[in-house]
Scaffold this motif. Structure first.
Motif, short mmCIF file in Angstrom:
data_model
loop_
_atom_site.label_atom_id
_atom_site.label_comp_id
_atom_site.label_asym_id
_atom_site.label_seq_id
_atom_site.Cartn_x
_atom_site.Cartn_y
_atom_site.Cartn_z
N TYR A 90 0.81 -1.21 0.00
CA TYR A 90 0.00 0.00 0.00
C TYR A 90 0.85 1.26 0.00
CZ TYR A 90 -4.07 -2.83 1.30
OH TYR A 90 -5.09 -3.76 1.31
N ILE A 91 0.37 2.28 -0.70
CA ILE A 91 0.86 3.65 -0.56
C ILE A 91 -0.35 4.52 -0.24
CG2 ILE A 91 2.88 3.37 -2.04
CD1 ILE A 91 1.29 4.61 -4.35
N PHE A 92 -0.11 5.77 0.16
CA PHE A 92 -1.20 6.65 0.55
C PHE A 92 -2.14 6.90 -0.62
CE2 PHE A 92 -2.57 11.20 1.49
CZ PHE A 92 -3.60 10.81 2.35
N ASN A 93 -3.44 6.84 -0.34
CA ASN A 93 -4.41 6.85 -1.45
C ASN A 93 -4.47 8.17 -2.22
OD1 ASN A 93 -5.71 8.32 0.53
ND2 ASN A 93 -7.49 6.99 0.69
N LYS A 124 -1.71 -1.49 -3.97
CA LYS A 124 -2.94 -0.82 -3.58
C LYS A 124 -2.66 0.53 -2.92
CE LYS A 124 -5.25 -5.28 -2.98
NZ LYS A 124 -6.07 -6.13 -2.08
N ARG A 125 -3.74 1.21 -2.59
CA ARG A 125 -3.67 2.49 -1.88
C ARG A 125 -4.63 2.48 -0.70
NH1 ARG A 125 -2.39 7.55 -5.52
NH2 ARG A 125 -0.97 6.63 -7.05
N ALA A 126 -4.27 3.22 0.35
CA ALA A 126 -5.13 3.27 1.54
C ALA A 126 -4.82 4.54 2.34
CB ALA A 126 -4.92 2.04 2.41
N ASN A 127 -5.74 4.90 3.21
CA ASN A 127 -5.59 6.09 4.05
C ASN A 127 -5.04 5.71 5.42
OD1 ASN A 127 -5.77 8.78 4.85
ND2 ASN A 127 -7.89 8.58 5.52
N TYR A 128 -3.97 4.92 5.44
CA TYR A 128 -3.36 4.52 6.71
C TYR A 128 -2.56 5.68 7.29
CZ TYR A 128 -4.43 -0.29 5.26
OH TYR A 128 -5.06 -1.44 4.85
N ALA A 129 -2.59 5.80 8.62
CA ALA A 129 -1.95 6.93 9.29
C ALA A 129 -0.46 7.03 8.97
CB ALA A 129 -2.17 6.84 10.80
N VAL A 130 0.24 5.90 8.99
CA VAL A 130 1.69 5.97 8.77
C VAL A 130 2.02 6.36 7.33
CG1 VAL A 130 2.31 4.38 10.63
CG2 VAL A 130 1.78 3.47 8.35
N LEU A 131 1.10 6.16 6.41
CA LEU A 131 1.30 6.61 5.03
C LEU A 131 0.86 8.05 4.85
CD1 LEU A 131 -0.03 3.45 3.12
CD2 LEU A 131 2.33 3.97 3.79
N ARG A 132 -0.18 8.43 5.57
CA ARG A 132 -0.73 9.79 5.45
C ARG A 132 0.13 10.83 6.15
NH1 ARG A 132 -5.06 8.68 7.86
NH2 ARG A 132 -4.55 9.54 9.92
N GLU A 133 0.70 10.47 7.30
CA GLU A 133 1.39 11.46 8.14
C GLU A 133 2.90 11.54 7.89
OE1 GLU A 133 0.33 11.05 12.25
OE2 GLU A 133 -1.80 10.77 11.80
N THR A 134 3.45 10.60 7.18
CA THR A 134 4.88 10.68 6.85
C THR A 134 5.08 11.68 5.72
OG1 THR A 134 4.48 8.66 5.57
CG2 THR A 134 5.65 8.42 7.65
N LYS A 135 6.17 12.43 5.81
CA LYS A 135 6.43 13.50 4.83
C LYS A 135 7.35 13.04 3.69
CE LYS A 135 5.81 17.14 8.28
NZ LYS A 135 6.46 18.26 9.01
N MET A 136 7.69 11.77 3.70
CA MET A 136 8.56 11.22 2.67
C MET A 136 7.83 10.06 1.99
SD MET A 136 8.89 9.70 5.72
CE MET A 136 9.83 11.02 6.48
N PRO A 137 8.33 9.58 0.85
CA PRO A 137 7.71 8.40 0.23
C PRO A 137 7.63 7.26 1.25
CG PRO A 137 9.28 9.38 -1.28
CD PRO A 137 9.44 10.09 0.03
N ALA A 138 6.51 6.54 1.24
CA ALA A 138 6.29 5.49 2.23
C ALA A 138 5.51 4.34 1.62
CB ALA A 138 5.54 6.06 3.44
N ILE A 139 5.74 3.16 2.19
CA ILE A 139 5.02 1.96 1.75
C ILE A 139 4.66 1.13 2.97
CG2 ILE A 139 7.09 0.51 1.49
CD1 ILE A 139 5.81 -0.66 -1.04
N LEU A 140 3.55 0.42 2.89
CA LEU A 140 3.15 -0.53 3.92
C LEU A 140 2.97 -1.88 3.23
CD1 LEU A 140 0.65 -0.05 6.82
CD2 LEU A 140 0.44 -2.07 5.34
#
Length: 227
Positions: A90-93, A124-140
């Protein structure tokens, strides 16, 4: 210098998903430590952990750790539940960041290559907090289903967890152009060495088995690949 934050999902009072005698918080920490150990072999990589033991950390604090460190990338490792099977990421949606999308493409593909005959549930994409609140590229990453007996059998294997970690590392290597540190060759007595067997049948292709074998050889262990 590339700063990478490794986030082991859940912890402490939050066990995460449970099933088949396994707890998500234990598996995620195991995988993350393996990722970090492998990344030590690369030049110019700074590894930052959100946790290295069994403790509870709020989701917002996990993101804050990465933001304070001005990290270049954030990886949150999880185990799925809900009766399915396989791997998904997942990445931020709402992201339109080209790097975030490109990194997901590379890392997702390398994990699938490393873990072999496993269902690919997709990027996929999702509105997970750790993806939404990080200021750098992120993946879950969601690495199989703890409540699926077949998936759980794999998750009970240290060899399989090593393959999961390896897929993350090779994905990072390719995404960021990481280079291995040069290491002097040392001779050891054969009686002092531990033996590990990498069974190619657990990989999607022999090339990946050979690359993991080389990883273990660099740590001083003789490795034999069997068909």
């Amino acid at each position: 210098m590339v700063r990478i934050v490794l986030d082991a999902g859940h912890g402490g009072k939050d066990s995460g998903a449970v099933g088949n005698g396994l707890r998500e918080k234990d598996l995620t920490l195991n995988i993350v430590k393996k990722i970090g150990d492998m990344l030590k072999d690369y030049e110019g990589v700074e590894i930052i952990y959100t946790r290295t033991d069994d403790r509870f950390i709020e989701l917002s604090e996990r993101a804050a750790i990465a933001n304070r460190a001005k990290a270049d990338y954030f990886i949150s490792v999880h185990i799925n539940a809900g009766g399915g099977t396989g791997f998904e990421s997942y990445i931020f949606n709402n992201t339109k960041d080209a790097k975030t999308i490109a990194y997901q493409n590379v890392i997702h593909s390398e994990i699938m290559r490393a873990i072999g005959n496993v269902t690919d549930r997709g990027k996929k994409r999702a509105n997970y907090a750790v993806l939404r609140e990080t200021k750098m590229p992120a993946i879950l990453t969601e690495n199989l289903f703890i409540d699926n007996p077949n998936d759980a059998a794999k998750l009970k294997s240290e060899q399989f967890l090593l393959q999961v970690a390896y897929g993350h590392v090779i994905g990072l290597e390719k995404a960021f152009g990481l280079k291995k540190k040069a290491k002097p060759q040392t001779k050891e007595k054969s009686s002092d060495k531990k033996l590990y067997r990498v069974q190619v049948g657990t990989f999607a292709d022999r090339e990946n088995a050979e690359r993991l074998a080389e990883e273990l050889k660099r740590k001083g262990y003789p490795v034999y690949i069997t068909d």
